[in-house]
Enzyme design. Structure first.
Site, PDB file in Angstrom:
ATOM      1  N   LYS A  98       4.646 -18.875   6.129  1.00  0.00           N
ATOM      2  CA  LYS A  98       6.160 -18.954   6.278  1.00  0.00           C
ATOM      3  C   LYS A  98       6.503 -20.108   7.162  1.00  0.00           C
ATOM      4  O   LYS A  98       5.630 -20.318   7.776  1.00  0.00           O
ATOM      5  CB  LYS A  98       6.542 -17.394   6.652  1.00  0.00           C
ATOM      6  CG  LYS A  98       6.080 -16.458   5.668  1.00  0.00           C
ATOM      7  CD  LYS A  98       7.143 -16.551   4.393  1.00  0.00           C
ATOM      8  CE  LYS A  98       7.127 -15.229   3.490  1.00  0.00           C
ATOM      9  NZ  LYS A  98       5.986 -14.952   2.637  1.00  0.00           N
TER      10      LYS A  98
HETATM   11  C1  LIG Z   1       6.020 -13.244   2.219  1.00  0.00           C
HETATM   12  C2  LIG Z   1       7.007 -12.354   1.636  1.00  0.00           C
HETATM   13  C3  LIG Z   1       6.771 -10.861   1.920  1.00  0.00           C
HETATM   14  C4  LIG Z   1       5.761 -10.181   2.336  1.00  0.00           C
HETATM   15  O1  LIG Z   1       5.227 -10.842   3.523  1.00  0.00           O
HETATM   16  P1  LIG Z   1       3.585 -10.482   3.718  1.00  0.00           P
HETATM   17  O2  LIG Z   1       3.671 -10.849   5.348  1.00  0.00           O
HETATM   18  O3  LIG Z   1       2.824 -11.748   2.904  1.00  0.00           O
HETATM   19  O4  LIG Z   1       3.094  -9.182   3.578  1.00  0.00           O
HETATM   20  C5  LIG Z   1       7.956  -9.886   1.428  1.00  0.00           C
HETATM   21  N1  LIG Z   1       9.061 -10.421   0.916  1.00  0.00           N
HETATM   22  C6  LIG Z   1       9.239 -11.743   0.669  1.00  0.00           C
HETATM   23  C7  LIG Z   1      10.475 -12.440   0.133  1.00  0.00           C
HETATM   24  C8  LIG Z   1       8.135 -12.693   1.027  1.00  0.00           C
HETATM   25  O5  LIG Z   1       8.375 -14.081   0.687  1.00  0.00           O
END
Ligand SMILES: *Cc1c(COP(=O)(O)O)cnc(C)c1O
Length: 400
Positions: A186
């Site tokens: 992210k």
């Molecule tokens: C990455 C992501 C998640 C989940 O996040 P994690 O930290 O990997 O559990 C949820 N929703 C969206 C849209 C994402 O891109």
């Protein structure tokens, strides 16, 4: 998007602070920690960044969505409306609570279609979960209006849109609760981590207790803490929070790079009539984490993607046949492949998935190309990439 591309001295310094005193736990150990409270500091920084009264860090973005819903009282048998285009985490987080995900179509924002949301409301509907996919947003005013009219919670998954804004408000801060992920790919990363943000003090206190075994966090004696309700462990560690703290300080720099790169890519394709961009709602500003555009059909999309790969243009995808992000291939959900028994209510509640028509979503997702925008690209590299992309698209469209 990935903040890990630019790890540097700041991340190292914050992590070393934690390693030097040895306290990896975010709560307690007051005497040992030499004044280092990385999770608390990160929460304060995020309050400022996301202009939100309360921030609760958790262990992941998936945990953030589940904790957000639980904190507002969503649970067994409740229906939560969510989009067909998202990450599998969206329905997982709902099902973890014994609630029922109700998938509805997206529109050309690549987010929830407000009319489709309204049509899906039943007496069991408790919440609408909008997912701000690929750095931009759904029609938030219209969704807010539907939620107000039907007295529903609006929960925002802004995991992929850190730093995007709508009418001057950070994405994630518009709904009753907002959710973020700081996982390894992210825009702000800390390895694994997430956050719930809200202006509602009760939801915040619920999230604070629920994510740490229901401990009430009153007083300085951890062992004397009581449990107003049952909780679980969705805590973040000090090590993860330390990396996040360094990264959040650099968010303005990351956003500037992402948006510069996005604009160069957009400009290069703007004069090709067959290329259309996703709709950005009036008053919205993308985070620049991704570049999304539509072509006339899937056949041309596949031709273009082949051309991209032949020309060294990486990190571009079409999501139509993607296992992770689109309803079409989520057979484990449609077939209810659960490791453990799930309730009859949830099973019955999900039966619609076998027959519901998602052709409107298919239309947008099959024609879409989504390209990740990297932080490490130089301006010159993006310009070269942009002109190559335009060439490949033109030759796919016009040469036979
Ligand atoms: C990455 C992501 C998640 C989940 O996040 P994690 O930290 O990997 O559990 C949820 N929703 C969206 C849209 C994402 O891109």
């Amino acid at each position: 998007m990935p903040g890990f591309e630019l790890f540097g001295e700041l991340e190292r310094k914050e992590v070393n602070d934690v390693l030097d005193n040895g306290v990896l736990m975010r709560y307690g150990f007051d005497g040992m920690r030499n004044g280092h409270w990385k999770a608390k500091e990160l929460e304060a920084a995020l309050q400022h960044t996301f202009q939100s009264k309360h921030v609760q860090l958790v262990s992941s973005g998936t945990a953030a969505v589940s904790v957000a819903l639980a904190s507002a009282g969503v649970g067994a048998g409740d229906e939560v409306i969510m989009p067909t285009f998202t990450f599998v985490a969206s329905f997982e987080a709902i099902m973890m609570l014994g609630a029922i995900p109700v998938l509805v179509d997206i529109d050309d924002t690549l987010g929830l279609n407000p009319d489709a949301v309204e049509q899906a409301i039943t007496p069991k509907t408790k919440a609408v979960m909008v997912v701000q996919m690929c750095g931009s947003m759904a029609h938030m005013d219209a969704l807010q209006a539907v939620c107000n009219k039907h007295d529903l919670l609006l929960v925002e998954d802004a995991c992929q849109a850190i730093g995007g804004t709508y009418k001057g408000k950070p994405l994630g801060s518009i709904g009753d609760l907002g959710c973020f992920s700081f996982d390894f790919v992210k825009t702000i990363t800390c390895g694994e981590g997430g956050a719930v943000i809200t202006n509602n003090k009760d939801y915040y206190l619920n999230a604070d207790h629920y994510s740490d075994h229901g401990h009430d966090h009153i007083g300085n004696d951890r062992g004397a803490e009581k449990h107003p309700f049952i909780g679980y462990n969705f805590r973040i560690s000090e090590l993860h929070a330390a990396v996040g703290l360094a990264q959040v300080k650099r968010l303005p720099e990351f956003l500037e790079i992402q948006r510069r790169n996005l604009n160069i890519l957009k400009e290069a394709l703007a004069d090709i009539p067959e290329v259309t961009f996703r709709t950005i709602p009036e008053g919205g500003e993308e985070s620049g984490a991704f570049f999304n555009f539509f072509l006339p059909n899937l056949e041309i999309v596949n031709k273009v993607l082949k051309g991209f790969s032949d020309n060294g243009i990486d990190v571009c995808w079409n999501y139509y046949n993607n296992n992770w992000h689109y309803i079409k291939e989520w057979n484990h959900l449609k077939d209810l492949k659960s490791l453990f028994p799930i309730s009859k209510e949830v099973k019955d509640g999900l039966a619609y998935l076998k027959t519901k028509d998602f052709s409107k979503s298919d239309n947008y997702i099959s024609r879409n190309i989504s390209c990740l925008i990297k932080l490490s690209w130089t301006e010159e590299q993006v310009k070269v990439r942009a002109s190559k992309m335009a060439e490949v698209i033109k030759s796919a469209l016009y040469k036979f």
